[in-house]
Design a protein around this motif. Sequence first.
Motif, short mmCIF file in Angstrom:
data_model
loop_
_atom_site.label_atom_id
_atom_site.label_comp_id
_atom_site.label_asym_id
_atom_site.label_seq_id
_atom_site.Cartn_x
_atom_site.Cartn_y
_atom_site.Cartn_z
N THR A 295 1.50 5.83 -7.91
CA THR A 295 1.90 7.24 -7.84
C THR A 295 2.06 7.72 -6.41
N GLU A 296 1.67 6.87 -5.44
CA GLU A 296 1.71 7.22 -4.02
C GLU A 296 0.90 8.49 -3.74
N LEU B 144 -11.52 6.67 1.39
CA LEU B 144 -10.10 6.88 1.14
C LEU B 144 -9.75 6.15 -0.15
N PHE B 145 -9.10 6.85 -1.07
CA PHE B 145 -8.65 6.24 -2.31
C PHE B 145 -7.16 6.46 -2.43
N VAL B 146 -6.41 5.39 -2.75
CA VAL B 146 -4.96 5.48 -2.86
C VAL B 146 -4.51 4.82 -4.16
N ASP B 147 -3.69 5.53 -4.93
CA ASP B 147 -3.03 4.95 -6.10
C ASP B 147 -1.63 4.57 -5.64
N LEU B 148 -1.38 3.28 -5.56
CA LEU B 148 -0.12 2.79 -5.02
C LEU B 148 1.07 3.12 -5.91
N LEU C 17 0.79 -1.22 0.00
CA LEU C 17 0.00 0.00 0.00
C LEU C 17 0.83 1.27 0.00
N GLY C 18 1.86 1.57 -0.43
CA GLY C 18 2.62 2.79 -0.26
C GLY C 18 1.74 4.00 -0.10
N ALA D 59 -0.16 22.05 7.74
CA ALA D 59 0.53 21.13 8.65
C ALA D 59 0.16 19.69 8.37
N ALA D 60 -1.07 19.43 7.91
CA ALA D 60 -1.49 18.06 7.66
C ALA D 60 -0.72 17.44 6.51
N GLN D 61 -0.29 18.26 5.57
CA GLN D 61 0.44 17.72 4.43
C GLN D 61 1.76 17.10 4.85
N GLY D 62 2.28 17.48 5.98
CA GLY D 62 3.54 16.93 6.46
C GLY D 62 3.37 15.74 7.40
N MET D 63 2.19 15.18 7.47
CA MET D 63 1.94 14.08 8.39
C MET D 63 2.72 12.83 8.02
N GLY D 64 3.09 12.66 6.77
CA GLY D 64 3.88 11.50 6.37
C GLY D 64 3.11 10.20 6.42
N LEU D 65 1.83 10.21 6.11
CA LEU D 65 1.02 8.99 6.12
C LEU D 65 1.44 8.11 4.96
#
Length: 161
Positions: A144-145, A138-142, A7-8, A19-25
């Motif tokens: 393109t991360e 939540l949608f994630v493209d693995l 899942l990257g 600040a949320a953009q730097g959460m590093g999820l």
Amino acid sequence: MAFALGLGLALTMHALPAAAQGMGLSFAGLQNVRGLPVEIKADNLQVNNQTGETVFTGDAVLGQGDMRLAAPQIRIIYAAAGDGSIERLEASGGVTLVTADEAAEAQSAVYEVAAGTVRMTGSVLLTQGRNVLSGDSLFVDLRTEQGRMEGQVRTLIQTAP
């Protein structure tokens, strides 16, 4: 059943504070389980060779390395090519995905292997350390991360004292 849930998960949130953009999820722990053996435990197993589906029900838990995916039902759909490759994995009925450092919960999750995408829907809760992010889906493209959380998005970012 060679299932590699890589899942990257690096999210890009447009509606959150800077600040949320730097959460590093990142769900980086899932990258470490690729290629490791997969073990699935469940109360019941149903195999349909005609449709290429395998369904595990009743406290189903899929484990690979230190990753655990738990749900009342885990359905594995194999590719039509008949080579044993997995086309799609569906978990439903209340899904929990845990690695050494992160966890996600939702009502359902679908991993499209060929497309390299993961969609979690229904009261999604994502935690990393002390930080929490929630929303409807939540949608994630693995590949393109890149990802997005939609619907009633909320975040709690713990700042260092």
